[in-house]
Enzyme design. Sequence first.
Site, mmCIF file in Angstrom:
data_model
loop_
_atom_site.group_PDB
_atom_site.id
_atom_site.type_symbol
_atom_site.label_atom_id
_atom_site.label_comp_id
_atom_site.label_asym_id
_atom_site.label_seq_id
_atom_site.Cartn_x
_atom_site.Cartn_y
_atom_site.Cartn_z
ATOM 1 N N SER A 139 -1.316 -21.450 11.842
ATOM 2 C CA SER A 139 -2.919 -20.999 11.764
ATOM 3 C C SER A 139 -3.367 -22.352 11.755
ATOM 4 O O SER A 139 -3.616 -22.915 11.146
ATOM 5 C CB SER A 139 -3.392 -19.461 10.876
ATOM 6 N N TYR A 152 -2.189 -17.799 1.998
ATOM 7 C CA TYR A 152 -1.775 -18.322 3.382
ATOM 8 C C TYR A 152 -2.565 -19.591 3.829
ATOM 9 O O TYR A 152 -1.441 -19.560 4.215
ATOM 10 C CB TYR A 152 -2.652 -17.184 3.979
#
Length: 245
Positions: A139, A152
């Site tokens: 990401s 995350y």
Amino acid sequence: MLAGRTILVTGAARGLGAEIARGLARHGATLILADIAEDEGRATADELGASFLPVDLGDPASITGLAEAVADAGGGRLHGLVNNGAIATGIGGIGFDEIEIDSWDRVMRVNVRGTWLMTRAAAPLLRASGSGRVVNVASDTALWGAPRLLSYVASKGAVISMTRSLARELGPDRIGVAAVAPGILTTASTEYVPEARHRLYAEGRAVPGPQRPEEIVDTIAFLLTEGALTLTGQLLPVNNGFVFA
């Protein structure tokens, strides 16, 4: 592009994983889809004429069982693995000092340990193919340090680092390992993201506007080809120019 190549995609029941599967199917791949959501996973597999196998990426025994089933289905060979399965919903919007330890551990167990164990379990099958490829879905939050999403962000930063180390360990076997780093995509899994964050991405991309998950599929498909070995260890931020590597 992928005719004759068998590809395993984790987290393929819905969202980005399902779009990856659809794109790889268009490129001629033979697909094995895996997910913890069995009903949705089987529906996606049926749509694409693919195989489906259940897996819990937080459970080492489940990952081992998946690899054994893939070996049986593919004759002991596998040409590509897409490590897409991850926890992405319900873990953002709070500060680093508000994260529960159990929540942090769960994200790391699935996103980091699950990616490592899945690659380890698939490695013998990838070696047997003679041209194995691994694509890890990271990401771009790990590149610009998105706030209020620490577990995350940390997990995807670990995936990027693992990609580089795995590329060196698996390179002698001619197995290529690369990572892609999307930004916020328009999927069901990002509906919880505040509108301000969506607007930040839409306005900050070099190519302005929202990004659909299907827009990154061709890049992933190329990384799974025999010709992509020269890109091993690389991170491709497939985010329409929100951040540059």
